[in-house]
Design a protein around this motif. Structure first.
Motif, PDB file in Angstrom:
ATOM      1  N   GLU A 199      40.446  37.278  18.214  1.00  0.00           N
ATOM      2  CA  GLU A 199      39.490  36.278  17.747  1.00  0.00           C
ATOM      3  C   GLU A 199      39.085  35.287  18.833  1.00  0.00           C
ATOM      4  O   GLU A 199      37.974  34.757  18.790  1.00  0.00           O
ATOM      5  N   THR A 200      39.947  35.018  19.782  1.00  0.00           N
ATOM      6  CA  THR A 200      39.605  34.061  20.842  1.00  0.00           C
ATOM      7  C   THR A 200      39.609  34.716  22.226  1.00  0.00           C
ATOM      8  O   THR A 200      39.635  34.014  23.237  1.00  0.00           O
ATOM      9  N   THR A 201      39.586  36.026  22.273  1.00  0.00           N
ATOM     10  CA  THR A 201      39.552  36.715  23.566  1.00  0.00           C
ATOM     11  C   THR A 201      38.197  36.506  24.221  1.00  0.00           C
ATOM     12  O   THR A 201      37.153  36.719  23.603  1.00  0.00           O
ATOM     13  N   VAL A 202      38.203  36.088  25.466  1.00  0.00           N
ATOM     14  CA  VAL A 202      36.978  35.854  26.238  1.00  0.00           C
ATOM     15  C   VAL A 202      36.990  36.787  27.453  1.00  0.00           C
ATOM     16  O   VAL A 202      38.044  37.318  27.826  1.00  0.00           O
ATOM     17  N   PRO A 203      35.839  37.012  28.081  1.00  0.00           N
ATOM     18  CA  PRO A 203      35.794  37.972  29.199  1.00  0.00           C
ATOM     19  C   PRO A 203      36.763  37.654  30.326  1.00  0.00           C
ATOM     20  O   PRO A 203      37.381  38.564  30.893  1.00  0.00           O
ATOM     21  N   GLY A 204      36.920  36.367  30.672  1.00  0.00           N
ATOM     22  CA  GLY A 204      37.839  36.023  31.754  1.00  0.00           C
ATOM     23  C   GLY A 204      39.259  36.464  31.454  1.00  0.00           C
ATOM     24  O   GLY A 204      39.965  37.003  32.330  1.00  0.00           O
ATOM     25  N   LEU A 205      39.705  36.261  30.220  1.00  0.00           N
ATOM     26  CA  LEU A 205      41.044  36.678  29.822  1.00  0.00           C
ATOM     27  C   LEU A 205      41.157  38.196  29.783  1.00  0.00           C
ATOM     28  O   LEU A 205      42.176  38.776  30.181  1.00  0.00           O
ATOM     29  N   LEU A 206      40.101  38.853  29.331  1.00  0.00           N
ATOM     30  CA  LEU A 206      40.120  40.310  29.245  1.00  0.00           C
ATOM     31  C   LEU A 206      40.123  40.949  30.633  1.00  0.00           C
ATOM     32  O   LEU A 206      40.771  41.979  30.851  1.00  0.00           O
ATOM     33  N   VAL A 207      39.414  40.357  31.583  1.00  0.00           N
ATOM     34  CA  VAL A 207      39.455  40.854  32.958  1.00  0.00           C
ATOM     35  C   VAL A 207      40.874  40.776  33.497  1.00  0.00           C
ATOM     36  O   VAL A 207      41.364  41.711  34.159  1.00  0.00           O
ATOM     37  N   TYR A 208      41.552  39.692  33.226  1.00  0.00           N
ATOM     38  CA  TYR A 208      42.937  39.525  33.671  1.00  0.00           C
ATOM     39  C   TYR A 208      43.836  40.596  33.051  1.00  0.00           C
ATOM     40  O   TYR A 208      44.668  41.212  33.744  1.00  0.00           O
ATOM     41  N   ARG A 209      43.698  40.828  31.759  1.00  0.00           N
ATOM     42  CA  ARG A 209      44.529  41.828  31.087  1.00  0.00           C
ATOM     43  C   ARG A 209      44.263  43.232  31.621  1.00  0.00           C
ATOM     44  O   ARG A 209      45.204  43.987  31.922  1.00  0.00           O
ATOM     45  N   LEU A 210      42.977  43.582  31.740  1.00  0.00           N
ATOM     46  CA  LEU A 210      42.639  44.935  32.182  1.00  0.00           C
ATOM     47  C   LEU A 210      43.140  45.203  33.595  1.00  0.00           C
ATOM     48  O   LEU A 210      43.637  46.290  33.900  1.00  0.00           O
ATOM     49  N   ALA A 211      43.020  44.214  34.465  1.00  0.00           N
ATOM     50  CA  ALA A 211      43.364  44.431  35.871  1.00  0.00           C
ATOM     51  C   ALA A 211      44.869  44.378  36.108  1.00  0.00           C
ATOM     52  O   ALA A 211      45.414  45.228  36.833  1.00  0.00           O
ATOM     53  N   PHE A 212      45.574  43.412  35.501  1.00  0.00           N
ATOM     54  CA  PHE A 212      46.969  43.181  35.868  1.00  0.00           C
ATOM     55  C   PHE A 212      47.970  43.673  34.825  1.00  0.00           C
ATOM     56  O   PHE A 212      49.158  43.802  35.139  1.00  0.00           O
ATOM     57  N   SER A 213      47.523  43.942  33.595  1.00  0.00           N
ATOM     58  CA  SER A 213      48.440  44.442  32.570  1.00  0.00           C
ATOM     59  C   SER A 213      48.196  45.914  32.253  1.00  0.00           C
ATOM     60  O   SER A 213      49.150  46.687  32.131  1.00  0.00           O
ATOM     61  N   ASP A 214      46.922  46.293  32.139  1.00  0.00           N
ATOM     62  CA  ASP A 214      46.593  47.666  31.765  1.00  0.00           C
ATOM     63  C   ASP A 214      46.335  48.569  32.961  1.00  0.00           C
ATOM     64  O   ASP A 214      46.197  49.787  32.791  1.00  0.00           O
ATOM     65  N   GLY A 215      46.222  48.017  34.158  1.00  0.00           N
ATOM     66  CA  GLY A 215      45.966  48.841  35.332  1.00  0.00           C
ATOM     67  C   GLY A 215      44.602  49.508  35.338  1.00  0.00           C
ATOM     68  O   GLY A 215      44.444  50.595  35.896  1.00  0.00           O
ATOM     69  N   ARG A 216      43.607  48.858  34.772  1.00  0.00           N
ATOM     70  CA  ARG A 216      42.248  49.414  34.749  1.00  0.00           C
ATOM     71  C   ARG A 216      41.348  48.487  35.573  1.00  0.00           C
ATOM     72  O   ARG A 216      40.506  47.763  35.035  1.00  0.00           O
ATOM     73  N   VAL A 217      41.545  48.529  36.865  1.00  0.00           N
ATOM     74  CA  VAL A 217      40.845  47.617  37.762  1.00  0.00           C
ATOM     75  C   VAL A 217      39.346  47.895  37.762  1.00  0.00           C
ATOM     76  O   VAL A 217      38.523  46.972  37.834  1.00  0.00           O
ATOM     77  N   GLY A 218      38.964  49.163  37.705  1.00  0.00           N
ATOM     78  CA  GLY A 218      37.540  49.507  37.705  1.00  0.00           C
ATOM     79  C   GLY A 218      36.815  48.941  36.498  1.00  0.00           C
ATOM     80  O   GLY A 218      35.732  48.347  36.628  1.00  0.00           O
ATOM     81  N   LEU A 219      37.418  49.076  35.319  1.00  0.00           N
ATOM     82  CA  LEU A 219      36.802  48.537  34.104  1.00  0.00           C
ATOM     83  C   LEU A 219      36.782  47.012  34.139  1.00  0.00           C
ATOM     84  O   LEU A 219      35.802  46.386  33.718  1.00  0.00           O
ATOM     85  N   ALA A 220      37.855  46.401  34.648  1.00  0.00           N
ATOM     86  CA  ALA A 220      37.883  44.944  34.780  1.00  0.00           C
ATOM     87  C   ALA A 220      36.787  44.464  35.725  1.00  0.00           C
ATOM     88  O   ALA A 220      36.126  43.453  35.464  1.00  0.00           O
ATOM     89  N   SER A 221      36.574  45.188  36.818  1.00  0.00           N
ATOM     90  CA  SER A 221      35.514  44.808  37.759  1.00  0.00           C
ATOM     91  C   SER A 221      34.142  44.948  37.123  1.00  0.00           C
ATOM     92  O   SER A 221      33.263  44.100  37.337  1.00  0.00           O
ATOM     93  N   ALA A 222      33.944  46.004  36.330  1.00  0.00           N
ATOM     94  CA  ALA A 222      32.651  46.187  35.656  1.00  0.00           C
ATOM     95  C   ALA A 222      32.384  45.056  34.682  1.00  0.00           C
ATOM     96  O   ALA A 222      31.268  44.518  34.609  1.00  0.00           O
ATOM     97  N   LEU A 223      33.402  44.650  33.931  1.00  0.00           N
ATOM     98  CA  LEU A 223      33.232  43.529  33.001  1.00  0.00           C
ATOM     99  C   LEU A 223      32.945  42.243  33.766  1.00  0.00           C
ATOM    100  O   LEU A 223      32.115  41.433  33.333  1.00  0.00           O
ATOM    101  N   GLY A 224      33.611  42.056  34.908  1.00  0.00           N
ATOM    102  CA  GLY A 224      33.345  40.871  35.721  1.00  0.00           C
ATOM    103  C   GLY A 224      31.926  40.852  36.261  1.00  0.00           C
ATOM    104  O   GLY A 224      31.274  39.801  36.298  1.00  0.00           O
TER     105      GLY A 224
END
Length: 314
Positions: A267-292
């Protein structure tokens, strides 16, 4: 016999040469700042755009995916929802602080002008400025921790509601699916209101006092004077405030991370937080970069629209 005639350069040529040397000296002055900007802003942005074309976990060799990451950004409901949450926060981080800043500016500027002709300021202006600018001085992590306590089950907000006989309104604000995003937005509005007020107070000081005198001769009262004189003259400051607060809403991370961590649910997830999760928790740096990249383009478009709308009409 050949005779070489040497001519001295004319005044125009000498002036052009001096201007050219002065221009080069100016470039040399800005070269260190430009180098830092290119090294720490432009090059990382270009590198992120390059990484967005790969499926990479940040460790092993990445594989080329082209625009697949961008397709996932627009197709994944969670990713789209984070962008929508950020746009909703624009209302709290941008519009509410601007309205509050204008209201505080109107209250702090007394009717009439001083002996110098400038708008009169209310006594104790320094104390008011310190009070309203305090959220800008306090680290946002400390702000988030404080408001998380205020919003707690036994926090000050619920205790106040219970004391006023409004216990039915008490709730776990940051854990409520309907109110969590609103609660985070109120924190952002509180933080940014003082900044907007300071921008508007500084803008008031440059307004021509004769405009106020003309408005009073026409019979304008304090409210009409503020709406007809002060507000139109703050066009530039309004544009700056809207730009800064909009960027803070779309690129926000720390307040959400400290208060809710993106919950409850998403409910309160924002792109900045999601970029952090994708890159450093889920190991999906490419998807995090695309969202950024998508978020950066959205910010650039909104800032461009704000600047276009704030230009004086010719």
């Amino acid at each position: 016999m050949n005779t070489q005639v040497r001519t001295r350069p004319g005044p125009g040529t000498r002036r052009a040469g001096r201007r050219g040397r002065a221009a080069w000296r100016g470039y040399l002055y800005v070269l260190p700042a430009l180098a830092v900007y290119l090294l720490f802003a432009v090059l990382p942005a270009l590198h992120s755009a390059y990484l967005s074309l790969f499926d990479w976990d940040g460790v092993t060799l990445g594989s080329w995916t082209g625009l697949d990451n961008y397709r996932e950004v627009f197709a994944d409901p969670a990713l789209r929802g984070s962008v929508l949450n950020a746009l909703i926060l624009v209302v709290f981080f941008a519009f509410l602080p601007i309205l509050a800043g204008l209201a505080m500016t109107g209250l702090l500027i007394l009717p009439g002008t001083s002996a110098a002709g400038a708008p009169r300021r209310r006594p104790g202006m320094g104390a008011f400025r310190l009070l309203f600018m305090l959220p800008q001085v306090v680290p946002l992590v400390a702000v988030g921790v404080t408001w998380r306590w205020l919003y707690g089950d036994d926090g000050l907000i619920n205790e106040t509601l219970d004391g006023l006989g409004l216990g039915g309104w008490s709730r776990a604000w940051l854990g409520d699916f309907d109110w969590a995003l609103v609660a985070v937005g109120i924190v952002g509005a509180w933080v940014l209101s003082g900044l907007c007020m300071m921008l508007f107070l500084s803008g008031v000081q440059k307004i021509d006092p004769q405009l106020y005198e003309a408005a009073r001769l026409d019979g304008a009262g304090p409210v009409r004077e503020f709406v007809s004189v002060t507000l139109p003259q703050l066009r530039g400051e309004l544009a700056v405030a809207l730009t800064v607060t909009t960027v803070a809403a779309l690129a926000g991370f720390d307040i959400v991370y400290v208060t809710t961590g993106g919950g409850p649910g998403e409910e309160t997830t924002v792109p900045g937080l999601l970029v952090y999760r994708l890159a450093f928790s889920d190991g999906r740096v490419g998807l995090a970069s695309a969202l950024g990249v998508v978020l950066s383009l959205l910010i650039l478009v909104l800032v461009y629209v704000i600047n276009r709308l704030s230009r004086p009409q010719t």
